[in-house]
Design an enzyme around this catalytic site. Sequence first.
Site, PDB file in Angstrom:
ATOM      1  N   VAL A 175      -7.742  -3.646  -7.803  1.00 39.00           N
ATOM      2  CA  VAL A 175      -6.493  -4.315  -8.212  1.00 39.00           C
ATOM      3  C   VAL A 175      -6.708  -5.357  -9.305  1.00 39.00           C
ATOM      4  CG1 VAL A 175      -5.094  -4.002  -6.124  1.00 39.00           C
ATOM      5  CG2 VAL A 175      -6.699  -5.923  -6.248  1.00 39.00           C
ATOM      6  N   GLY A 223       3.127  -7.985 -11.757  1.00 37.48           N
ATOM      7  CA  GLY A 223       3.552  -7.451 -13.061  1.00 37.48           C
ATOM      8  C   GLY A 223       4.104  -6.043 -12.898  1.00 37.48           C
ATOM      9  N   TYR A 259     -11.115 -17.552  -0.038  1.00 37.84           N
ATOM     10  CA  TYR A 259     -10.067 -16.777   0.633  1.00 37.84           C
ATOM     11  C   TYR A 259      -8.801 -17.631   0.796  1.00 37.84           C
ATOM     12  CZ  TYR A 259      -7.962 -13.812   4.288  1.00 37.84           C
ATOM     13  OH  TYR A 259      -7.128 -13.002   5.030  1.00 37.84           O
TER      14      TYR A 259
HETATM   15  P1  NAD Z   1      -9.807  -4.981   5.485  1.00 36.43           P
HETATM   16  O1  NAD Z   1     -11.016  -5.600   4.867  1.00 36.43           O
HETATM   17  O2  NAD Z   1      -9.995  -3.983   6.567  1.00 36.43           O
HETATM   18  O3  NAD Z   1      -8.899  -4.301   4.371  1.00 36.43           O
HETATM   19  C1  NAD Z   1      -8.825  -4.764   3.049  1.00 36.43           C
HETATM   20  C2  NAD Z   1      -8.761  -3.551   2.129  1.00 36.43           C
HETATM   21  O4  NAD Z   1      -8.648  -4.002   0.768  1.00 36.43           O
HETATM   22  C3  NAD Z   1     -10.028  -2.694   2.199  1.00 36.43           C
HETATM   23  O5  NAD Z   1      -9.686  -1.347   2.281  1.00 36.43           O
HETATM   24  C4  NAD Z   1     -10.753  -3.015   0.909  1.00 36.43           C
HETATM   25  O6  NAD Z   1     -11.599  -1.988   0.485  1.00 36.43           O
HETATM   26  C5  NAD Z   1      -9.585  -3.277  -0.026  1.00 36.43           C
HETATM   27  N1  NAD Z   1      -9.921  -4.116  -1.178  1.00 36.43           N
HETATM   28  C6  NAD Z   1     -10.583  -5.287  -1.184  1.00 36.43           C
HETATM   29  N2  NAD Z   1     -10.684  -5.761  -2.424  1.00 36.43           N
HETATM   30  C7  NAD Z   1     -10.052  -4.862  -3.229  1.00 36.43           C
HETATM   31  C8  NAD Z   1      -9.813  -4.785  -4.617  1.00 36.43           C
HETATM   32  N3  NAD Z   1     -10.267  -5.736  -5.442  1.00 36.43           N
HETATM   33  N4  NAD Z   1      -9.140  -3.733  -5.098  1.00 36.43           N
HETATM   34  C9  NAD Z   1      -8.694  -2.743  -4.273  1.00 36.43           C
HETATM   35  N5  NAD Z   1      -8.890  -2.762  -2.946  1.00 36.43           N
HETATM   36  C10 NAD Z   1      -9.557  -3.821  -2.438  1.00 36.43           C
HETATM   37  O7  NAD Z   1      -8.907  -6.169   5.973  1.00 36.43           O
HETATM   38  P2  NAD Z   1      -7.583  -6.143   6.843  1.00 36.43           P
HETATM   39  O8  NAD Z   1      -7.875  -6.842   8.094  1.00 36.43           O
HETATM   40  O9  NAD Z   1      -7.018  -4.799   6.863  1.00 36.43           O
HETATM   41  O10 NAD Z   1      -6.640  -7.087   5.970  1.00 36.43           O
HETATM   42  C11 NAD Z   1      -5.640  -6.561   5.109  1.00 36.43           C
HETATM   43  C12 NAD Z   1      -4.853  -7.704   4.493  1.00 36.43           C
HETATM   44  O11 NAD Z   1      -4.243  -8.465   5.522  1.00 36.43           O
HETATM   45  C13 NAD Z   1      -5.698  -8.652   3.665  1.00 36.43           C
HETATM   46  O12 NAD Z   1      -4.972  -9.052   2.535  1.00 36.43           O
HETATM   47  C14 NAD Z   1      -5.896  -9.825   4.583  1.00 36.43           C
HETATM   48  O13 NAD Z   1      -6.078 -11.021   3.860  1.00 36.43           O
HETATM   49  C15 NAD Z   1      -4.595  -9.827   5.368  1.00 36.43           C
HETATM   50  N6  NAD Z   1      -4.772 -10.474   6.682  1.00 36.43           N
HETATM   51  C16 NAD Z   1      -5.431  -9.832   7.696  1.00 36.43           C
HETATM   52  C17 NAD Z   1      -5.617 -10.490   8.897  1.00 36.43           C
HETATM   53  C18 NAD Z   1      -6.324  -9.843  10.058  1.00 36.43           C
HETATM   54  O14 NAD Z   1      -6.493 -10.479  11.097  1.00 36.43           O
HETATM   55  N7  NAD Z   1      -6.747  -8.606   9.954  1.00 36.43           N
HETATM   56  C19 NAD Z   1      -5.144 -11.798   9.076  1.00 36.43           C
HETATM   57  C20 NAD Z   1      -4.513 -12.414   8.010  1.00 36.43           C
HETATM   58  C21 NAD Z   1      -4.311 -11.748   6.817  1.00 36.43           C
HETATM   59  N1  UDP Z   2       0.780  -4.916 -15.109  1.00 30.91           N
HETATM   60  C1  UDP Z   2       0.312  -3.786 -14.455  1.00 30.91           C
HETATM   61  N2  UDP Z   2       1.159  -2.713 -14.329  1.00 30.91           N
HETATM   62  C2  UDP Z   2       2.414  -2.702 -14.847  1.00 30.91           C
HETATM   63  C3  UDP Z   2       2.881  -3.863 -15.480  1.00 30.91           C
HETATM   64  C4  UDP Z   2       2.036  -4.967 -15.595  1.00 30.91           C
HETATM   65  O1  UDP Z   2      -0.806  -3.740 -13.991  1.00 30.91           O
HETATM   66  O2  UDP Z   2       3.091  -1.688 -14.692  1.00 30.91           O
HETATM   67  C5  UDP Z   2      -0.116  -6.046 -15.257  1.00 30.91           C
HETATM   68  C6  UDP Z   2      -0.327  -6.382 -16.710  1.00 30.91           C
HETATM   69  O3  UDP Z   2      -1.548  -5.809 -17.125  1.00 30.91           O
HETATM   70  C7  UDP Z   2      -0.394  -7.886 -16.736  1.00 30.91           C
HETATM   71  C8  UDP Z   2       0.091  -8.327 -15.381  1.00 30.91           C
HETATM   72  O4  UDP Z   2       0.484  -7.162 -14.682  1.00 30.91           O
HETATM   73  O5  UDP Z   2      -1.725  -8.324 -16.909  1.00 30.91           O
HETATM   74  C9  UDP Z   2       1.229  -9.271 -15.445  1.00 30.91           C
HETATM   75  O6  UDP Z   2       2.312  -8.629 -16.074  1.00 30.91           O
HETATM   76  P1  UDP Z   2       3.459  -9.465 -16.787  1.00 30.91           P
HETATM   77  O7  UDP Z   2       4.417  -8.500 -17.377  1.00 30.91           O
HETATM   78  O8  UDP Z   2       4.003 -10.455 -15.839  1.00 30.91           O
HETATM   79  O9  UDP Z   2       2.669 -10.330 -17.828  1.00 30.91           O
HETATM   80  P2  UDP Z   2       2.245 -10.056 -19.331  1.00 30.91           P
HETATM   81  O10 UDP Z   2       1.982  -8.602 -19.478  1.00 30.91           O
HETATM   82  O11 UDP Z   2       3.404 -10.531 -20.101  1.00 30.91           O
HETATM   83  O12 UDP Z   2       1.035 -10.898 -19.467  1.00 30.91           O
END
Ligand code: NAD
Ligand code: UDP
Length: 443
Positions: free
Chosen positions: A84, A127, A170
């Site tokens: 992401v 975005g 976090y």
């Molecule tokens: P998890 O670690 O099992 O799941 C997180 C998922 O996100 C994983 O599949 C991981 O591979 C993916 N991920 C991590 N970084 C990523 C990135 N940069 N791009 C794409 N994917 C990415 O954790 P979970 O327990 O399932 O938690 C899910 C969400 O819920 C999280 O945002 C967490 O902060 C929130 N949350 C969970 C709990 C809990 O008790 N489980 C409590 C509070 C908040």
């Molecule tokens: N973005 C994306 N998918 C989309 C539209 C936007 O990933 O379909 C991303 C885009 O790369 C940007 C971010 O979302 O970095 C924020 O988008 P926004 O339009 O708010 O900001 P800007 O592009 O004007 O910086």
Amino acid sequence: QPPVSTSSRRSSMYGYLPTRLLPVAEKKRILVTGGAGFVGSHLVDRLMLMGHEVLVIDNFFTGQKSNLSQWHGHPNFELIRHDVVQPLVVEVDQIYHLACPASPISYQANQVKTIKTNFMGSINMLGLAKRTKARFLLASTSEVYGDPDVHPQPETYNGNVNPVGPRACYDEGKRVAETLTYGYYYQDGVDVRVARIFNTYGPRMHPHDGRVVSNLILQALRGEPLTVFGDGSQTRSFMFIHDLIDGLISLMNAEPPVDVGSLQTPLPRPPQAQNTQAASAADILTDAPDSIIPSEATATTPAVPTALSTSSNAAASDGYFHPDAHRFDVHTPVNLGNPGEFTIMELVQLVQKCVAKVKAQDARPTSASSSSNHSDTIDASASPPRAESEIRFFAMPKDDPKQRRPDITRATSLLDWYPRWKLEDGLEEMTRWYWERIKEGSV
Ligand code: NAD
Ligand code: UDP
Ligand code: UDP
């Protein structure tokens, strides 16, 4: 419009669980970021069963493809390996933004990446929501309250977070993700929801992610010492995964408050109220739902959530909850958690009880197994249940919150949501799930 119906055709044709057939107008394209993780995969299951089109993106840092193997090849399902932190261009109607490691071990393994995921990942998904006009739900956390000095924690509490401690990547990451979410709401009109999730447990929690429920169950099942940090008097509130999924879907689909004058009938009374405030661990241990839902006898008292009781309009004399009490907006952050509060030592006792029960049930010979002559198969269930594991105490991690318990007034009044699973029942489900995997050697 064709009528809504369930189909078992696909299940028989492809071997999937039957998914609902929705009219085109009701079928949504839903993006779940982090959908291969613990919470995400359960959410995907539910959305698929509801008949929606589900797109999952995940970088598999903590998630596993196998969590979603039940949907591979289904025409409504797509899984893309994507981080992401990078932009993503797809067309969707709703975005559940969950991508982020959730356990302290995982999110502290690469602190900068955790911050990037929360900051840059949330900007990208917001975005995307802005461009596609999709509704956006952020999976935030009770960690935004840090080590709270207000107890239980209402959404109005601003928290006590150490910005430079080991949990900061976090906690502060999620706080900035919330700030970004409201930035896009106020500035760009993105339709947003924020769920502050409290400790959640259930099947598919990664066995090595170090969280207390999975650690204790696995240790007890293997007859290993149980690890307790500090003296075990710190508290947490544990919500079973299915309750969380109910809450997330309700929040995503909740509409902003209706105009007071336009409502003909009173809204149903929320099911909890002051009983939740009073619910002790002992109540929940014996009978959780009753401690949350007022009985017939107590229901004669108007059930007004504490946070609303100062408003003279909150509840009329008929005891019903009137729309003018809806001063909470679906766009404000909403706590989702189970208000039952347990010390870690109480959790240890419950886990030991569940593990003994599951092993005893499994060890009971069935007529089939007792007459079986498959002497070459190793039957782990044949061993008698072990005695309770010993408890080993370790130093308390830095910045570990001493207490945590949600005030769910807002969720009950906005969504009519409250947790239904007793801790004991959820622990048993999870214990059975892990036990099956230990026996098959996959954990
Ligand atoms: P998890 O670690 O099992 O799941 C997180 C998922 O996100 C994983 O599949 C991981 O591979 C993916 N991920 C991590 N970084 C990523 C990135 N940069 N791009 C794409 N994917 C990415 O954790 P979970 O327990 O399932 O938690 C899910 C969400 O819920 C999280 O945002 C967490 O902060 C929130 N949350 C969970 C709990 C809990 O008790 N489980 C409590 C509070 C908040
Ligand atoms: N973005 C994306 N998918 C989309 C539209 C936007 O990933 O379909 C991303 C885009 O790369 C940007 C971010 O979302 O970095 C924020 O988008 P926004 O339009 O708010 O900001 P800007 O592009 O004007 O910086
Ligand atoms: N904990 C424990 N033993 C363990 C793992 C955790 O006693 O094996 C404690 C931990 O110190 C914390 C509580 O249990 O006080 C919950 O920890 P977890 O990591 O599950 O969640 P969080 O601290 O993020 O709420």
